[in-house]
Design a protein around this motif. Structure first.
Motif, mmCIF file in Angstrom:
data_model
loop_
_atom_site.group_PDB
_atom_site.id
_atom_site.type_symbol
_atom_site.label_atom_id
_atom_site.label_comp_id
_atom_site.label_asym_id
_atom_site.label_seq_id
_atom_site.Cartn_x
_atom_site.Cartn_y
_atom_site.Cartn_z
ATOM 1 N N PRO A 1 1.267 30.208 29.614
ATOM 2 C CA PRO A 1 1.904 30.109 28.465
ATOM 3 C C PRO A 1 3.492 30.894 28.563
ATOM 4 O O PRO A 1 4.461 30.395 28.376
ATOM 5 N N GLY A 2 3.459 31.689 29.446
ATOM 6 C CA GLY A 2 4.558 32.572 29.783
ATOM 7 C C GLY A 2 5.463 31.609 30.343
ATOM 8 O O GLY A 2 6.679 31.622 30.310
ATOM 9 N N GLN A 3 5.050 30.846 31.546
ATOM 10 C CA GLN A 3 5.881 29.920 32.281
ATOM 11 C C GLN A 3 6.369 28.590 31.446
ATOM 12 O O GLN A 3 7.737 28.443 31.582
ATOM 13 N N LEU A 4 5.621 28.389 30.411
ATOM 14 C CA LEU A 4 6.001 27.128 29.731
ATOM 15 C C LEU A 4 6.968 27.709 28.550
ATOM 16 O O LEU A 4 8.127 26.829 28.355
ATOM 17 N N TRP A 5 6.940 28.938 28.188
ATOM 18 C CA TRP A 5 8.012 29.382 27.242
ATOM 19 C C TRP A 5 9.525 29.615 28.038
ATOM 20 O O TRP A 5 10.406 29.064 27.443
ATOM 21 N N MET A 6 9.290 30.039 29.243
ATOM 22 C CA MET A 6 10.618 30.352 29.951
ATOM 23 C C MET A 6 11.176 28.860 30.229
ATOM 24 O O MET A 6 12.404 28.655 30.199
ATOM 25 N N ALA A 7 10.314 27.805 30.302
ATOM 26 C CA ALA A 7 10.925 26.571 30.473
ATOM 27 C C ALA A 7 11.553 26.002 29.319
ATOM 28 O O ALA A 7 12.423 25.220 29.456
ATOM 29 N N MET A 8 10.996 26.296 28.378
ATOM 30 C CA MET A 8 11.338 25.699 27.055
ATOM 31 C C MET A 8 12.485 26.368 25.857
ATOM 32 O O MET A 8 12.983 25.747 25.111
ATOM 33 N N ALA A 9 12.064 27.565 25.956
ATOM 34 C CA ALA A 9 12.695 28.419 24.999
ATOM 35 C C ALA A 9 14.269 28.404 24.990
ATOM 36 O O ALA A 9 14.982 28.564 26.085
ATOM 37 N N GLU A 10 14.969 28.581 23.799
ATOM 38 C CA GLU A 10 16.215 28.697 23.521
ATOM 39 C C GLU A 10 16.643 30.027 24.072
ATOM 40 O O GLU A 10 17.858 30.119 24.700
ATOM 41 N N ASN A 11 15.860 30.981 23.831
ATOM 42 C CA ASN A 11 16.237 32.348 24.305
ATOM 43 C C ASN A 11 15.575 32.843 25.642
ATOM 44 O O ASN A 11 15.449 34.088 25.815
ATOM 45 N N GLY A 12 15.322 31.756 26.383
ATOM 46 C CA GLY A 12 14.702 32.026 27.614
ATOM 47 C C GLY A 12 15.743 32.170 28.690
ATOM 48 O O GLY A 12 17.038 32.005 28.468
ATOM 49 N N PRO A 13 15.191 31.967 29.908
ATOM 50 C CA PRO A 13 16.443 32.072 31.418
ATOM 51 C C PRO A 13 16.973 30.648 31.474
ATOM 52 O O PRO A 13 17.889 30.470 32.069
ATOM 53 N N LYS A 14 16.356 29.597 30.700
ATOM 54 C CA LYS A 14 16.883 28.366 30.844
ATOM 55 C C LYS A 14 17.193 27.824 32.283
ATOM 56 O O LYS A 14 18.092 27.452 32.960
ATOM 57 N N PRO A 15 16.080 27.946 32.932
ATOM 58 C CA PRO A 15 15.963 27.347 34.396
ATOM 59 C C PRO A 15 16.095 25.982 34.589
ATOM 60 O O PRO A 15 15.868 25.092 33.565
ATOM 61 N N LYS A 16 16.776 25.467 35.617
ATOM 62 C CA LYS A 16 16.978 23.939 36.022
ATOM 63 C C LYS A 16 15.833 23.374 36.516
ATOM 64 O O LYS A 16 15.489 22.175 36.068
ATOM 65 N N THR A 17 15.069 24.021 37.644
ATOM 66 C CA THR A 17 13.846 23.354 38.249
ATOM 67 C C THR A 17 12.629 24.281 37.773
ATOM 68 O O THR A 17 12.752 25.529 37.504
ATOM 69 N N TRP A 18 11.679 23.654 38.099
ATOM 70 C CA TRP A 18 10.242 24.332 37.934
ATOM 71 C C TRP A 18 10.135 25.680 38.979
ATOM 72 O O TRP A 18 9.722 26.549 38.470
ATOM 73 N N ASN A 19 10.619 25.284 40.244
ATOM 74 C CA ASN A 19 10.286 26.551 40.939
ATOM 75 C C ASN A 19 11.521 27.724 40.833
ATOM 76 O O ASN A 19 11.038 28.955 41.543
ATOM 77 N N GLU A 20 12.346 27.498 40.168
ATOM 78 C CA GLU A 20 12.964 28.687 39.652
ATOM 79 C C GLU A 20 12.219 29.826 38.634
ATOM 80 O O GLU A 20 12.693 30.970 38.474
ATOM 81 N N ILE A 21 11.232 29.188 37.824
ATOM 82 C CA ILE A 21 10.226 30.093 37.190
ATOM 83 C C ILE A 21 9.226 30.876 38.202
ATOM 84 O O ILE A 21 8.987 31.853 37.992
ATOM 85 N N ASP A 22 8.476 29.890 39.001
ATOM 86 C CA ASP A 22 7.618 30.556 39.676
ATOM 87 C C ASP A 22 7.641 29.582 41.306
ATOM 88 O O ASP A 22 7.528 28.518 41.116
#
Lengths: 326, 425
Positions: free
Chosen positions: A129-150
């Motif tokens: 859920p944490g990874q999904l939140w980071m990928a989707m949230a307005e107040n998150g880090p707003k990464p461009k690609t999936w490997n920026e998260i993990d």
């Protein structure tokens, strides 16, 4: 001749309007969630085939829209049941009570899982859920690609087709993924957890799940969010991702091991039972062994059944017609 | 040649070139529009033509009177209530004795449509003397089997991703080799209401719903539209107020249809108490939309009648009302009818206002009056497009084809009216 025709037409119309006003309903009317709609319609069709009663009419209005219509009042011009993919809210109970709908019966019919799926030709992935939140949230880090998260995730752009705020699926996603994911990702308190980013990585694709499935089968990089039944019917095109390592399946949704599982309901107006013919029979059909038992016909449609003990309890509730506390 | 003449020739050449380019742009625009239409028709046709036939499977059924607990002498009611579903399943299982486990038997039974039950019931009811005999009958295949036969779903993939199981696929191939798999015209599509089983779903309910809604719409908007047009064109004084009314009628024609739906919800359902989801409510809302179209068309037709007709009639001593009803209106009627038909064709394709008054509904029973719940044609397309079952894809396209046929027919009717009855002066 022309004048005569007009006069006849006008009289006919007036007569029609008058009979319309004096109309006593002998057909069940149902509104509510688009997630429960595919199951309720199958039950309605069976109900119609069974007896001499008319087949109930079912509108797919969304859970919130259904509650609004359901709570608007008593009498033949208001619906008898509303389907819901979440429990009734306090504010909706108040609305009901204000309009004289004081006795409501709540019936749990089964469970539903929400799939996070992609094209079956692409790599099958696991998310937290944490990874999904980071990928989707307005107040998150707003990464461009999936490997920026993990680093374990692929180097592919984030592209997610999500349900609109009016849908019950979105409510469930917010409370089961965005909320916990927010904590897991270590969000600073005081900021909003919900709310999707608006830079194009998350796209609100509307209520049409078939459309999302088609988009996924055309675009190997996109992910979609929708109910389990659509995944189940389109397994040749799409695959569900695992969440916290748990596969989406009938068993994991039923046991709530799969993190994005939720109960499905419908609500009945007690005052209408016995007035509108067939309501009791419809409720019994919906929770009958033939419908939601081990080999029930709703299971073929992707409904995740209740535990056997809960099923017995629900059948008892219907026999006793115990209303919920308002 | 002088300089002047050369400049003239160059300019001329330029003008010809510009004209040629202009013609080319026009041709390109037409080609783009036509190719869009052909692309649309092509995708709809290729997706939808297969919906007009259905896969069926031949199976032997013994109409066991003991199992049904009836005799040929039983009353029709007793015959109708017997357990035909059980009889059918028993026969199918007994015909395939090598299939033993419960889940495999389930797979086997699910290759057939649920309609086997009603098929058997109708057969026995029509001829009770068949009880006790063994019949070779054709039964509809279930939708997953149908999609595999038609190639709408892939068959050469792993079992868990395929719409049918390995066992079902093996049986299907075996039966095909034995000549027991055939196809039949999909009569259900035109005779039945909606269903959640794609092989049983039909368009008749939506057709009836659209018919009743359009009838109500016509009955309201046609006389009202003509009355308004005659008054405005022939009798109303030309002043500020009539001008404002005129402008507003034209505005009304451009109002987005969802707004009429909201109006219908607030006024027609909540205030007048017209029952929800009925073609009566739908027809009233649609008539609000068609009314301005009819008024504008009728006024244009009235305007086209030359003043000499009116003056001639007046000179013969006709009253103004006689002039209009006996002379002007009959001459304006073809143009009015053309406008009305085009207005109704628009109403046929309209969905947004119906959403608000509850016609976006799953309705199985075919409505026999405007007071029974109904869906409409475009609504049915949307509902099927939203369904998760694979078999609805072809049905959606087939329903679009039916709508297009009706639209073409209505527009053709309008053209015929215009060509045949319109008079030119």
């Amino acid at each position: 001749m022309f004048r005569k025709t007009i006069a006849t037409l006008a009289t006919g119309l007036a007569a029609l309007m008058l009979t319309g006003l004096a109309h006593a309903r002998d057909q069940i009317q149902i509104v509510g969630s688009s997630t429960v709609y595919p199951f309720a319609t199958v039950v309605a069709e069976k109900h119609g085939q069974r007896g001499s009663m008319k087949t109930p009419v079912i509108e797919s209005t969304g859970t919130g829209g259904g509650m609004k219509l359901f709570c608007a009042g008593l009498g033949p011009s208001h619906p008898d049941f509303t389907n819901a993919s979440r429990a009734i809210k306090g504010s909706e109970k108040e609305l009901c009570a204000k309009n004289g709908v004081s006795e409501i019966i709540e019936i749990i019919v089964g469970n539903d899982g929400i799939a996070f799926a992609n094209n079956s030709k692409s790599q099958k992935l696991n998310f937290t859920p944490g990874q999904l939140w980071m990928a989707m949230a307005e107040n998150g880090p707003k990464p461009k690609t999936w490997n920026e998260i993990d680093a374990s995730l692929p180097n592919a752009p984030i592209k997610i087709l999500a349900p609109p705020p009016t849908s019950g699926t979105r409510d469930a996603w917010d409370s089961l993924i965005m909320g916990p994911g927010c904590k897991e990702a270590g969000m600073v308190s005081g900021k909003e957890c919900d709310g999707f980013r608006e830079d194009g990585a998350v796209e609100e694709a509307g209520e049409n799940d078939t459309l999302i499935v088609n988009r996924l089968s055309a675009d190997p990089e996109a992910f979609g969010i929708f109910g389990f039944s659509f995944l189940d019917q389109n397994r040749d095109k799409i695959q569900g991702s695992t969440i916290n390592g748990i596969e989406i399946s009938l068993d994991t949704i039923q046991s709530y091991d799969y993190p994005i599982a939720r109960p499905l309901f419908f609500y009945a107006k007690k005052a209408h039972i016995g007035v509108i013919p067939g309501m009791q029979e419809y409720m019994e059909e919906f929770v009958s062994d033939a419908a939601i038992g081990d080999y029930g016909y709703l299971l073929d449609r992707g409904l995740v059944p209740l535990e056997t003990s809960t099923q017995e309890k629900v059948r008892n509730d219907i026999r006793n017609l115990t209303p919920i506390s308002m | 040649m002088t300089d002047r003449n050369m400049a003239k020739a160059a300019r001329l050449k330029q003008r010809y070139a510009a004209e040629a380019r202009f013609k080319l742009y026009g041709k390109l625009a037409i080609a783009a529009a036509l190719s869009a239409v052909f692309f649309l028709l092509y995708t709809i046709f290729t997706a939808g033509y297969s919906a007009f036939w259905r896969t069926q499977i031949q199976s032997e059924v013994t109409l066991d009177a003991n199992f049904l607990k009836v005799t040929p002498q039983s009353s029709n009611e007793e015959l109708a209530r017997a357990n035909y579903l059980g009889l059918f399943r028993k026969n199918v299982v007994e015909n395939n004795p090598d299939i033993k486990s419960r889940s495999e038997r389930r797979d086997l039974i699910q290759m057939f449509s649920e309609s086997a039950e009603t098929d058997l019931r109708d057969l026995v009811l029509s001829d009770p003397s068949l009880l006790g005999t063994t019949q070779k009958l054709w039964f509809l295949a279930s939708s997953p089997v149908d999609t595999i036969v038609k190639g709408a779903a892939p068959r050469d993939i792993e079992e868990e991703r395929r719409v049918v199981s390995n066992l079902q696929l093996r049986l299907l191939d075996q039966w095909t080799a034995e000549g027991r798999v055939g196809s039949t015209f999909n009569i259900n599509f035109f005779t039945r209401g909606d269903s959640r089983n794609p092989e049983l779903a039909g368009l008749a309910g939506a057709l009836a719903g659209s018919f009743w809604a359009l009838l109500v719409c016509f009955v309201i908007s046609f006389p009202m539209g003509i009355a308004a047009a005659i008054y405005l064109e022939e009798f109303a004084p030309k002043n500020r107020i009539t001008e404002i009314i005129e402008v507003n009628i034209n505005n009304l024609a451009a109002v987005p249809s969802i707004i009429f739906g909201l109006l219908g919800l607030a006024v027609i359902l909540n205030f007048f108490g017209v029952p929800r989801s009925t073609p009566l409510a739908g027809g009233i809302v649609l008539s609000l939309m068609t009314l301005p179209t009819i008024i504008i068309a009728c006024r244009a037709a009235l305007k086209a009648v030359p003043p000499s007709i009116r003056q001639g009639a007046l000179a013969m001593g006709a009253s103004p009302m006689q002039v209009v009803l006996h002379h002007v209106l009959p001459l304006a009627l073809p143009g009015t009818l053309t406008g009305t038909i085009i207005g109704l064709a628009q109403a046929l394709g309209e969905t947004a206002p119906l959403l608000m008054i509850g016609m976006f509904a799953f309705v199985v029973d075919i409505p026999t009056s405007p007071l029974e719940s109904a869906a409409a044609l475009p609504v049915q397309v949307y509902l099927w497009a939203e369904s998760s079952e694979r078999g609805f894809v072809e049905l959606t396209a087939a329903a679009i084809m039916v709508i297009l046929v009706f639209l073409v027919l209505m527009n053709l009717l309008a053209v015929i009216f215009r060509k045949k009855f319109e008079r030119r002066w």
